[in-house]
Design a protein around this motif. Sequence first.
Motif, PDB file in Angstrom:
ATOM      1  N   ASP A 113     -10.146   5.105   1.038  1.00  0.00           N
ATOM      2  CA  ASP A 113     -10.031   4.828   2.459  1.00  0.00           C
ATOM      3  C   ASP A 113      -9.760   6.486   3.074  1.00  0.00           C
ATOM      4  O   ASP A 113      -8.703   6.948   3.203  1.00  0.00           O
ATOM      5  CB  ASP A 113      -8.781   4.007   2.770  1.00  0.00           C
ATOM      6  N   ARG A 131      -4.800   4.596  -1.451  1.00  0.00           N
ATOM      7  CA  ARG A 131      -5.852   3.871  -1.164  1.00  0.00           C
ATOM      8  C   ARG A 131      -7.299   5.101  -1.265  1.00  0.00           C
ATOM      9  O   ARG A 131      -7.486   5.739  -0.413  1.00  0.00           O
ATOM     10  CB  ARG A 131      -6.011   3.172   0.028  1.00  0.00           C
ATOM     11  N   TYR A 188      -1.288   8.833  -0.792  1.00  0.00           N
ATOM     12  CA  TYR A 188      -1.935   7.866  -0.059  1.00  0.00           C
ATOM     13  C   TYR A 188      -2.792   7.277  -1.323  1.00  0.00           C
ATOM     14  O   TYR A 188      -3.885   7.891  -1.572  1.00  0.00           O
ATOM     15  CB  TYR A 188      -2.842   8.443   0.967  1.00  0.00           C
ATOM     16  N   LYS A 200      -5.981  10.168   8.714  1.00  0.00           N
ATOM     17  CA  LYS A 200      -4.750   9.904   9.596  1.00  0.00           C
ATOM     18  C   LYS A 200      -3.660  10.191   9.311  1.00  0.00           C
ATOM     19  O   LYS A 200      -2.669  10.761   9.960  1.00  0.00           O
ATOM     20  CB  LYS A 200      -5.005   8.589  10.023  1.00  0.00           C
ATOM     21  N   THR A 257       0.777  -1.163   0.104  1.00  0.00           N
ATOM     22  CA  THR A 257       0.012  -0.212  -0.004  1.00  0.00           C
ATOM     23  C   THR A 257       0.716   1.288   0.002  1.00  0.00           C
ATOM     24  O   THR A 257       1.740   1.378   0.752  1.00  0.00           O
ATOM     25  CB  THR A 257      -0.984   0.085   1.319  1.00  0.00           C
ATOM     26  N   GLY A 316       1.208   3.433   3.015  1.00  0.00           N
ATOM     27  CA  GLY A 316       0.656   2.820   4.252  1.00  0.00           C
ATOM     28  C   GLY A 316       1.482   2.199   5.062  1.00  0.00           C
ATOM     29  O   GLY A 316       2.767   2.274   4.852  1.00  0.00           O
ATOM     30  N   GLU A 366     -10.550   7.680   6.022  1.00  0.00           N
ATOM     31  CA  GLU A 366     -10.024   7.876   7.153  1.00  0.00           C
ATOM     32  C   GLU A 366      -8.677   7.564   7.340  1.00  0.00           C
ATOM     33  O   GLU A 366      -7.897   8.150   8.098  1.00  0.00           O
ATOM     34  CB  GLU A 366     -10.866   6.807   8.091  1.00  0.00           C
ATOM     35  N   GLY A 367      -8.156   6.805   6.497  1.00  0.00           N
ATOM     36  CA  GLY A 367      -6.687   6.404   6.346  1.00  0.00           C
ATOM     37  C   GLY A 367      -5.867   7.718   5.879  1.00  0.00           C
ATOM     38  O   GLY A 367      -4.741   7.988   6.249  1.00  0.00           O
TER      39      GLY A 367
END
Length: 316
Positions: free
Chosen positions: A215, A212, A210, A221, A174, A177, A217-218
């Motif tokens: 995603d 994803r 990022y 964060k 990821t 990630g 919320e990911g």
Amino acid sequence: MDSEYRPRRTCMSVPASSERFLAKARELAADEVMLDLEDSVAPAAKDTARDLAVGALKAGGWDGRLVAVRINGASTPWAYKDVIAVVEGAPGAVDSLVLPKVTSLSAVSWLDVLLGQAEQVAGLPPGAIGIEAQIEDAAGLAAVEAIAAASPRLVSLVFGPADFMASIGMRSLTVGGQPAGYDFDAHHYPLMRMLVAARANGLQAIDGPYARIQDTEGLRKASASVAALGYDGKWVLHPAQVPVVNEAFTPAAEEYWRALAILAAYDRATSLDRRGAVMLGDEMIDEASRKMALMLAAKGAAAGLPGPPRPPEPAA
């Protein structure tokens, strides 16, 4: 940071080979739009993408956003053509060139010299176009301090997480990630080392994307984490990511107002009261407080935050 600080909270990466994406990018609330000639463009489409990028730059319509172009790496057969086409084909339309896969200061020096020559031909003032150096592997990180000092054209260091993760063998698929089985932030060391190198040379520090897309919320964060660390912004790959990242890198109004209050109190203490430290509420502030407040105030002003509410007028 000073009054000339230009925000790069969101740096929208747009494949230059897609006319549809290029058109859509003009509508987004990203601080910087980056037309990509590198990884998002297949080798067979490089020439077409370059022509489309120049056409989009000449057409304008970026409404005050910073405009960047990511050229191909310095060791590729496309790099010098990218520079000449963009600078001479659309004079004055580009704020900076993003140089990918920087592993030593020599690549930055090469681009600096070539840009100087292209600017002369295009009739641009010397140094008009900045350089954003992308650190994407172990070699680049090992040399990041030298890279950050390689040229006065440098405006930012950009973390490239995918290539970096591959270069050190990180066990994750990821982009941006965290690897399973590691209980800490696996990106903290490269991010902090790049941040220190950037700040030591007056540069902005930008986190990579990022991947994803769904995603949220990911993404939130990850963005909040690097914003808290001190980064100026983050690359985004999809329009839906723009508001999330903008929010993460915009100071809260109360933080901004507190920074303005610190600056005002410290200025009053030093200029009128001739003191180097003063109480503001229950906190002692001094020169170090002023420096911290300057950065946050610059970011808040650049993001267009309003000033603090005025106290109500006393009753007549």
